[in-house]
Design a protein around this motif. Structure first.
Motif, mmCIF file in Angstrom:
data_model
loop_
_atom_site.group_PDB
_atom_site.id
_atom_site.type_symbol
_atom_site.label_atom_id
_atom_site.label_comp_id
_atom_site.label_asym_id
_atom_site.label_seq_id
_atom_site.Cartn_x
_atom_site.Cartn_y
_atom_site.Cartn_z
ATOM 1 N N UNK A 143 49.795 29.483 73.203
ATOM 2 C CA UNK A 143 49.079 29.464 74.376
ATOM 3 C C UNK A 143 49.207 30.786 75.000
ATOM 4 N N UNK A 144 48.177 31.623 75.199
ATOM 5 C CA UNK A 144 48.259 32.643 76.222
ATOM 6 C C UNK A 144 47.406 32.500 77.315
ATOM 7 N N UNK A 168 45.469 29.398 71.636
ATOM 8 C CA UNK A 168 44.582 29.070 72.982
ATOM 9 C C UNK A 168 44.594 30.043 73.965
ATOM 10 N N UNK A 169 43.480 30.538 74.199
ATOM 11 C CA UNK A 169 43.724 31.631 75.232
ATOM 12 C C UNK A 169 43.069 30.839 76.627
ATOM 13 N N UNK A 170 43.700 30.885 77.763
ATOM 14 C CA UNK A 170 42.937 30.134 78.838
ATOM 15 C C UNK A 170 43.205 30.996 80.086
ATOM 16 N N UNK A 171 42.320 31.391 80.719
ATOM 17 C CA UNK A 171 42.075 32.142 81.965
ATOM 18 C C UNK A 171 41.785 31.562 82.979
ATOM 19 N N UNK A 172 42.610 31.319 83.850
ATOM 20 C CA UNK A 172 42.684 30.494 85.069
ATOM 21 C C UNK A 172 42.102 29.184 84.783
ATOM 22 N N UNK A 231 55.941 27.077 83.610
ATOM 23 C CA UNK A 231 56.153 25.991 82.834
ATOM 24 C C UNK A 231 56.012 26.550 81.245
ATOM 25 N N UNK A 232 55.669 27.683 81.222
ATOM 26 C CA UNK A 232 55.422 28.380 79.865
ATOM 27 C C UNK A 232 56.820 28.932 79.407
ATOM 28 N N UNK A 233 56.709 29.223 77.973
ATOM 29 C CA UNK A 233 58.073 29.591 77.300
ATOM 30 C C UNK A 233 58.128 31.083 77.787
ATOM 31 N N UNK A 234 57.283 31.733 77.919
ATOM 32 C CA UNK A 234 57.462 33.269 78.220
ATOM 33 C C UNK A 234 56.444 33.715 79.489
ATOM 34 N N UNK A 235 56.934 34.304 80.210
ATOM 35 C CA UNK A 235 56.121 34.687 81.671
ATOM 36 C C UNK A 235 56.111 36.385 81.644
ATOM 37 N N UNK A 236 55.183 37.136 81.868
ATOM 38 C CA UNK A 236 54.913 38.115 82.023
ATOM 39 C C UNK A 236 54.329 38.778 83.327
ATOM 40 N N UNK A 270 54.536 29.167 70.857
ATOM 41 C CA UNK A 270 55.075 29.425 71.968
ATOM 42 C C UNK A 270 53.960 29.686 72.974
ATOM 43 N N UNK A 271 54.216 29.356 74.117
ATOM 44 C CA UNK A 271 53.106 29.500 75.286
ATOM 45 C C UNK A 271 53.478 30.746 76.073
ATOM 46 N N UNK A 272 52.706 31.550 76.319
ATOM 47 C CA UNK A 272 53.064 32.845 77.149
ATOM 48 C C UNK A 272 52.015 32.866 78.178
#
Lengths: 400, 254
Positions: free
Chosen positions: B220-221, B188-192, B232-237, B57-59
């Motif tokens: 994906x985080x 995968x951790x992506x920062x901006x 566009x990600x599965x979860x958004x916090x 999942x993408x978060x």
């Protein structure tokens, strides 16, 4: 981890990349080579010169062993150990020419004294002379020059008698040969006459001695040779036998001191070079802060980072050492003929040095200084690379 | 699984290979910084934050600048330590590992992409992409096919031997994506990741990142202040007042 891969592939890859990309590392290689080259050159010259001078003393002055006050006749030797045993009669004399004076050791030797071994250490100039009643003497080129005489000229020998009741008496002799060993310091003290004639000049029993030349394989085992001589020759005691260094204590001590001084100087230079290598490693880490942080970010452990930098610097150090040794040996061999030519010019300022010697590479000493440099630089580089521990991936974000 | 990836597993000591449904778990994470270097006061960035990243999942984490999004990602990736709380990567607490094992965990299970692409400047595009696999113990020859395949998929087939300095910002970021995916990490951790790109390049990179993460089945985080991208990600916090609140998706209880 793949068992066959001793060093991580990325560590190897990055190390090699650094060596070829970093000008600083190539500069380090050149500097180490330029430090090593004169060190090796100095070693070659000092050790070869000392070996050369030692040989001059052994072959022209004292032999490997000297047996005091014993006539040659009847000395039993082991042919495997002893190459030559020559009976010599010697004493001190003042030599006068019409213009100058000199103090010399006059050695009375037999016609077979100058065997192949000795002739490799000295060269003689002679010319055909008119027959004369005067006895002949061989003077060194240095002494002849000082006295202003040449072959065929006459000089007076003033013999100091062993017996105090007899008064000094001058005798005339004719210069029949001029020799040159390449080491003026020794040459200027020596002269040679016929042994039977010397017996008439120096009558004391203490004037007689036997010079023993030992086979190369026994040079480091002179005690064995002495023991064998004592065993084979009844009446010969240990105290009558001395080695060349016991006979030339001051010369030998000078050599030992010189070697120690050279070693100390070399060690100081090596310490400076090792310190420089570690500072290059530190600088390299300073330059590579960002790549190291990135490498750690993508999973490189600190030990791998350290090993990679270590391999880069150590490879360069080893290459520098090898290059330096090659250069030093090359220069050593190349300068040999130059010094030999200088020696033949007879320059006064160089009279204390033996310049005409066989260049011999002291592999043990070269290996010793190479290992010292390698160990010292390795240790200092490894310590310097401890800094990598403080480089974390977070540095990338705090410095952005 | 791609055959070369099986080789990774065979080739190296993969100490944390057990597949977890929640490859990254943050439990009660609090992060405080000292107010000033010599000051006694502390600034709280995160307070008792819990977060689970589900496999595949993408978060996305959104929030204002300075809200602590990047700090949260650094802690989740084992780059920074929390003041209190635990970070589990495939069930292993980062805090219990020495440098070597923590590095190995990061290398094998997490791929990073940052706003600044953080490529090795002396390495070509291909070498940059191969680097994580080589660090993991694979030879250049072994990992070359997958690296080339990734570069090809991201349209960089003709840029393999270019140095980062010879590439555009968008191309560099695509190389960073390839590098992040090289070891087939769990997360995968992506920062901006598109923060430094123009709009056209940013959209291209967003599309490629989301597509590749889906295709490869990775989690994906994403940390971003770009809401369009985040949603566009599965979860958004939303990270606000030191805490997370779920804005989209189901989320996961810790």
């Amino acid at each position: 981890m793949n068992g066959s891969a001793v060093v991580n592939p990325f560590v190897k890859f990055w190390s090699a990349k650094r060596i070829f990309k970093k000008g600083r590392l190539l500069g380090c290689l050149v500097l180490i080579a330029f430090v090593m080259a004169p060190l090796v050159c100095a070693l070659i010259f000092s050790e070869s010169m000392i070996a050369g001078i030692t040989n001059k003393y052994i072959y022209l002055s004292d032999g490997h062993l000297q047996i005091q006050g014993v006539a040659y006749d009847g000395l039993v030797t082991d042919d495997a150990m002893v190459l030559h045993a020559d009976s010599v009669v010697s004493g001190y004399a003042l030599v006068y020419s019409s213009s100058s004076t000199s103090s010399l050791l006059v050695k009375g030797v037999s016609s077979d004294y100058f065997n192949e071994s000795r002739l490799s250490q000295v060269s003689f100039e002679t010319t055909d002379l008119e027959p004369s009643n005067l006895k002949g003497i061989a003077l060194s080129r240095a002494t002849a020059s000082k006295l202003g005489v040449s072959i065929g000229d006459r000089v007076a020998l003033m013999i100091v008698p062993d017996d105090a009741s007899r008064s000094p008496r001058p005798v005339l002799v004719r210069v029949e040969a001029i020799f040159h060993s390449g080491y003026d310091q020794l040459d200027s003290m020596l002269s040679f006459v016929d042994r039977e004639y010397a017996r008439t000049l120096f009558t004391s029993s203490s004037s007689a001695s036997v010079e023993v030349l030992v086979d190369d394989t026994y040079i480091e085992r002179l005690d064995d040779v002495i023991a064998d001589l004592v065993l084979k020759n009844e009446g010969l005691s240990l105290r009558e036998i001395s080695t060349w260094n016991e006979h030339n204590v001051s010369v030998y001590n000078n050599f030992v001191t010189s070697k120690q001084m050279i070693l100390i100087i070399l060690l100081i230079v090596i310490i400076v070079a090792a310190f420089y290598t570690s500072s290059v490693a530190q600088q390299m880490i300073q330059d590579d802060m960002k790549p190291i942080s990135i490498a750690k970010l993508i999973g490189m452990a600190d030990s791998q980072v350290r090993l990679s930098a270590f391999i880069s610097v150590s490879s360069v150090t080893v290459a520098g050492i090898v290059l330096g040794i090659g250069l030093g040996i090359g220069i050593g061999y190349g300068l040999g003929p130059v010094l030999s030519a200088l020696s033949n010019k007879g320059l006064q300022s160089l009279s204390f040095y033996l310049l005409d010697f066989v260049v011999d590479i002291p592999w043990k000493s070269v290996l010793l200084i190479s290992v010292c440099l390698m160990v010292l630089s390795t240790a200092s580089v490894w310590i310097a690379l401890g800094k990598t521990r403080r480089i974390t991936p977070m540095r990338l974000f705090t410095s952005l | 699984m791609h055959p070369t990836d099986r080789q990774i597993g065979d080739h190296i000591d993969r100490p944390f290979a057990k597949q977890f449904d929640r490859p990254i778990q943050l439990l009660d994470i609090t992060k405080r910084f000292k107010a000033a270097q010599d000051g006694e006061g502390e600034i709280t960035i995160l307070e008792d934050v819990d977060l689970c990243i589900a496999r595949g999942e993408s978060t996305a984490i959104i929030g204002k600048s300075g809200s602590g999004k990047s700090t949260l990602l650094h802690i989740a990736g084992g780059l920074d330590s929390p003041t209190s709380g635990k970070v589990l990567c495939n069930g292993v607490d980062f805090a219990t590992l020495d440098d070597k094992r923590r590095s190995s965990l990061r290398n094998l299970h997490i791929g990073f992409i940052f706003q600044a692409n953080l490529l090795l400047e002396d390495f070509t595009a291909l070498e940059n992409v191969m680097a994580p696999a080589m660090i993991a113990g694979r030879t250049a020859r072994d990992c070359r096919p997958r690296a080339l395949s990734l570069l090809e998929r991201l349209g960089l087939g003709d840029r393999t031997h270019h140095l980062p300095s010879q590439l555009s910002g968008g191309e560099k970021q695509r190389i960073a994506i390839c590098r992040a995916l090289m070891n087939e990490p769990d997360v995968i951790m992506a920062d901006e990741p598109t923060g430094a790109l123009d709009e056209e390049n940013a959209q291209e990179v967003e599309r490629l990142l989301l597509d590749l993460v889906k295709e490869e089945g990775r989690s994906l985080l994403l940390v971003t202040h770009n809401n369009d991208f985040a949603y566009r990600c599965d979860n958004v916090y939303l990270l606000k007042n030191h805490a997370l609140s779920l804005e989209k998706g189901l989320g996961l209880d810790v």
